[in-house]
Design a protein around this motif. Structure first.
Motif, mmCIF file in Angstrom:
data_model
loop_
_atom_site.group_PDB
_atom_site.id
_atom_site.type_symbol
_atom_site.label_atom_id
_atom_site.label_comp_id
_atom_site.label_asym_id
_atom_site.label_seq_id
_atom_site.Cartn_x
_atom_site.Cartn_y
_atom_site.Cartn_z
ATOM 1 N N ARG A 181 64.627 -64.441 -26.976
ATOM 2 C CA ARG A 181 65.010 -64.916 -28.603
ATOM 3 C C ARG A 181 66.228 -64.284 -28.921
ATOM 4 O O ARG A 181 66.359 -63.036 -28.620
ATOM 5 C CB ARG A 181 63.717 -64.404 -29.377
ATOM 6 C CG ARG A 181 62.363 -64.870 -29.450
ATOM 7 C CD ARG A 181 62.291 -66.007 -30.280
ATOM 8 N NE ARG A 181 61.126 -66.909 -30.048
ATOM 9 C CZ ARG A 181 60.053 -66.693 -30.467
ATOM 10 N NH1 ARG A 181 59.713 -65.813 -31.414
ATOM 11 N NH2 ARG A 181 59.008 -67.642 -30.245
ATOM 12 N N GLN A 184 56.058 -70.953 -38.052
ATOM 13 C CA GLN A 184 55.061 -71.354 -37.385
ATOM 14 C C GLN A 184 55.405 -71.911 -36.108
ATOM 15 O O GLN A 184 54.740 -71.505 -35.043
ATOM 16 C CB GLN A 184 54.542 -72.649 -38.301
ATOM 17 C CG GLN A 184 53.299 -72.362 -39.335
ATOM 18 C CD GLN A 184 52.935 -73.396 -39.799
ATOM 19 O OE1 GLN A 184 52.556 -74.521 -39.237
ATOM 20 N NE2 GLN A 184 52.846 -73.600 -41.162
ATOM 21 N N SER A 214 55.819 -69.557 -33.536
ATOM 22 C CA SER A 214 54.786 -68.802 -32.905
ATOM 23 C C SER A 214 53.744 -69.783 -32.464
ATOM 24 O O SER A 214 52.565 -69.373 -32.298
ATOM 25 C CB SER A 214 53.790 -68.134 -34.422
ATOM 26 O OG SER A 214 53.364 -68.974 -35.153
#
Lengths: 358, 358
Positions: B72, B331, B334
């Motif tokens: 990330r 969202q 995840s």
DNA sequence: CGCCCGACTCGAATCGATTCGACCGTACAA
DNA sequence: TTGTACGGTCGAATCGATTCGAGTCGGGCG
């Protein structure tokens, strides 16, 4: 044959350069060369690699890995000490940003927006983002600690309108001298009773008549310098502080300044063109004609959308400021060290200034 | 003792976590834990590591390496199909951007500005930037190829006002229905002769009377849908295309529409509030009173800086759009998959619409 | 007194690509 | 014919940090 083109899953984890190389029957190094184009690779091999890549659905080298190895991410951070909404209300900042994108174009880099959310324990992106360089736009000295860390990391920094110190090159304009020019223009026209509408003096943006307290607590150099420039010509001039650079705020400030017909100035120096537009609106509201009843001088030289006048203003090179910052960064990134640049503004005489009536 | 705090040089290459660990007498893994805070590390050790770090002038883990390992980067890309200058002239976009920053706040991510410089062989940052997710704002389908590659890489994409296809969640508003609402409002007031000022239909921004050719070549859905909404009520209405969303352009377009007193409409539906503000200016220029001689309906529900009217307009939730996009991204990041959101606009009746005179 | 548990640490693998030096043949020049 | 130069390819090291499984040591409990 087209293979599964959906997102990577557990079954189809992720395609890497190594996979492509394997399928193409070459080593990873060769595959890398085939992609980056640098280095000698036979056309046949390159083609084979590319074919393998498209068969596997390889989307090109992972930027994360590439940036680690190369030491460059292609990202330049822009720090604005405001929320997005507030920062981009200012046309000058937008133009500067535009110039900046131009300036860093040779880098092929993109801009990472770093705004001060005000939340102090937010994950500080200045430390966690893979930046190649940073541009501070209108930032207060409170960023000093951060800039220090960046410098330690070897990340070049440039400041536009704001002095973080620490040997950071600064891109500035002649706020004081320029404003003085505008004021002198008014004096030459014969004005003796002049007032000014200033930009905020600190982030909290208190508005109202300028008080010594406000002035003492000022953290925004720009406003202060422009005020000084006006005072150089009209030492005791009345000043009203606006809450932001906008037509609305200019309107409000000017209403206050023009309210009393007896003490009404014959000219107003606004610290931005938007404020000036508001001043003009206020004048019209009161039935005063610009420039006959009231002369108005702005600052910035932007084209105010919807303003019918040709505003007399101090034209600052806002795009050039950004470009200069970009140039400086390009230089610093190539190892040289860059000096700051001090730009000068020029007086544009439009149709909003004239000799005072009688 | 303070050590050399200057930029890394040949002699003082660069401090890495390993160096810090060595000085602190622990392993790199422990040092890492001490920094990230995750995992059990004794206070004594942590302190020792921190001390070593400050002695060496270590500025924290390198974001590049960290993002490679973690997968990330903390960066969300925002694609605008314009130059910075043009994109940020639009208050709605700015508000949306503001909402977006709010929406992605839980990620602690920053926004990477990706604008279309127009230069086709510019290094395409969408491919080379370490992005965690991408938001397309008002983009034409020409980005399809790019989005495909991103998806292959497993990078979530969300589109605001613009349909790239390929299962990308879209955040939209009811452009057609909303405009119809505005038009119906005019019909109820008794207007029969209505014209419209539209936003551009394609990136080249041709302006002038709307022709079938222009309409056929349209790539901007928003303009098209709003036009349809107006036609739902006034099928044959006259339309004039503006070159952008600005007061200036609205002024110009309205001048054209209002030029001939004989064919002058009694109401104008503008596709944005800025255009509406321009229309009002044009009316005033001609000595027409708003709303008595001319009713004006806008779109957006922004507060137009400097506009004295309470504009009748279709208030769209521009900030919420951005926030919704942010939520969707959070969202998707995840693991869940997100659906798009369709927002509705509401008619705000201000003081710029009234029954036609007589 | 011995065993087991838990708090800490450490080594080593890993993330994915780039790059440097070495290596191999071939072609061309001497 | 021998040496050289070079296009093309490969192996291995490297970028810097994170993470997982394993190992160590001290203390509490049986």
């Amino acid at each position: 044959m087209k293979t599964d083109s959906s997102a990577p899953t557990a079954a189809n984890p992720r395609v890497t350069l190594a996979d492509v190389a394997a399928l193409a029957g070459v080593s990873a190094s060769t595959a890398s060369l085939a992609f980056s184009g640098s280095g000698p690779v036979s056309d046949a091999t390159k083609e084979r690699v590319l074919a393998a890549a498209s068969e596997l659905g390889y989307a090109g080298p992972d930027p994360r890995a590439r940036s680690l190895r190369r030491g460059r991410s292609g990202i330049v951070g822009v720090v604005l000490e405001e929320r997005v909404r507030a920062a981009f209300l200012d046309p000058v900042k937008i133009q500067t940003l535009d110039g900046l994108t131009e300036g860093i174009a040779p880098l092929g880099a993109a801009l990472l927006l770093l705004t001060d959310s005000g939340d102090p324990d937010a994950p500080v992106s200045l430390d966690t983002a893979p930046l190649d360089a940073v541009v501070l736009i209108g930032c207060s000295p409170k960023f000093h600690r951060q800039t220090e860390r960046l410098q330690r990391r070897g990340i070049p920094i440039v400041a536009i309108e704001g002095a973080p110190g620490g040997g950071v090159p600064e891109i500035t304009i002649d706020n004081r001298e320029a404003t003085r020019l505008g004021a002198e223009h008014l004096r030459e026209l014969g004005h003796t009773d002049v007032a000014t509408v200033t930009l905020p003096f600190e982030p909290t943006r208190v508005r109202g008549p300028l008080t010594p307290e406000i002035e003492a607590a000022a953290t925004v150099d720009t406003s202060l310098e422009r005020l000084r420039g006006a005072r150089d010509v009209y030492p005791g001039l009345r000043a009203h502080v606006a809450g932001a650079s906008s037509i609305e705020e200019g309107l409000e400030a000017a209403r206050a300044l023009l309210a009393d017909a007896a003490t009404r100035p014959t000219a107003i120096v606004a610290q931005s063109d938007l404020l000036a537009a508001g001043v003009i609106q206020a004048a019209e509201e009161l039935g005063l004609s610009v420039p006959d009843d009231l002369s108005v001088v702005g600052f910035d030289g932007i084209r105010v959308d919807g303003l019918q006048h040709d505003l007399t203003t101090l034209v600052q090179p806002s795009v050039a400021k950004g470009r200069a910052a970009g140039d400086a960064i390009v230089q610093m990134l190539s190892g040289e060290d860059a000096a700051g640049t001090a730009f000068t503004s020029t007086l544009h005489v439009g149709d909003t200034t004239a000799p005072p009536r009688r």
